[in-house]
Design a protein around this motif. Structure first.
Motif: not given
Length: 268
Positions: A177-180, A234-244, A64-71, A112-117
């Motif tokens: 979130q910091i731990a993840l 809520s978050t996006f399922n199986t994102p293929m972009d770091v931003t998303v 369960d490594v975050p997408v950014r860290e997979r790069n 309702a709002l949308v936030v980044d990391a």
């Protein structure tokens, strides 16, 4: 995206071991999940064996490594990053932006709002803007940050009737979130908002009668009355972009009939 040279020079092994230990998974358990062997996992972690690109991604998925860290893992293993980091205002994400705006607009009159990391607000509906009316101007300058808005003494904090409980909830959320993500910018933000002063609890802030809330509510004063909300993220399922991958949609739903009635009447 930049990577510290020493990280790449050490290879992916130490990084994979660190993620495995953080997730509290044994080499044998990881091997079973990834259809490998504990011996091979050990060789990868110690640098005796160079994992294939497919193996790096498979291990990252099971850890369960975050997408950014997979790069970062791919770079450390000597491969090119797999996931792009597209700016949210890029034309390629036009459909995403439109979908987000429609989604949060559909929640009105509820906020309702949308936030980044880093909890910077990238989109918000009219319900949110109604709640932040009267917040200090400095906090409303871009980038708008949801944690600062909620916990700063010049933000919503003085109006939150259960501030200690809600503050504890937000700080625990950031700790998870910091731990993840193991993000230093996020840790810096956490240390900033955790240091904001907290006023003494006021007994009058407690409801006169017990209310059977089904989740911890946000109880906030607005124009002389107390509104109660419960938060859903809520978050996006199986994102293929770091931003998303790092976007989160938070909705504040009424926690009682009085709040729902007031919002429906105040924001047609």
């Amino acid at each position: 995206m930049t990577t510290h040279p020493s990280t790449a020079e050490k290879g992916a092994g130490p990084l994979l071991r660190a993620w495995r230990e953080q997730r509290r998974i044994s080499q044998l358990e990881l091997a079973l999940r990834a259809d490998s062997s504990a011996r091979h996992i050990s060789f990868v972690e110690t640098g005796r064996s160079r994992p294939s690109e497919e193996m790096v991604l498979r291990l990252a998925e099971h850890l369960d490594v975050p997408v950014r860290e997979r790069n970062a893992l791919l770079l450390a293993a000597g491969y090119a990053p797999r996931y792009p980091e597209t700016p949210l205002d890029d034309p390629a994400l036009g459909a995403l932006r439109e979908g987000i705006e429609r989604l949060i607009g559909g929640y009105e009159p509820y906020p309702a709002l949308v936030v980044d990391a880093l909890y910077n607000v990238v989109a918000a509906n009219r319900g949110v803007m109604t709640l932040v009316d009267g917040v200090g101007e400095a906090l409303l300058e871009p980038p708008l940050n949801a944690m600062r808005l909620a916990l700063h003494p010049q933000g919503l904090a003085p109006r939150i009737r259960n501030l200690r409980a809600w503050r504890g909830h937000l700080l625990e959320q950031m700790e998870r979130q910091i731990a993840l993500h193991r993000s230093e910018p996020l840790r810096t933000l956490y240390e900033e908002v955790a240091a904001y002063p907290v006023p003494d609890a006021d007994p009058s802030d407690e409801p006169s009668e017990p209310v059977p809330y089904f989740a911890l509510p946000l109880r906030i004063e607005h124009e002389g009355r107390t509104l109660s909300f419960v938060s859903s993220i809520s978050t996006f399922n199986t994102p293929m972009d770091v931003t998303v991958a790092e976007l989160a949609i938070e909705t504040l739903l009424p926690a009682d009939p009085a709040t729902a009635k007031y919002l429906q009447a105040s924001l047609p």
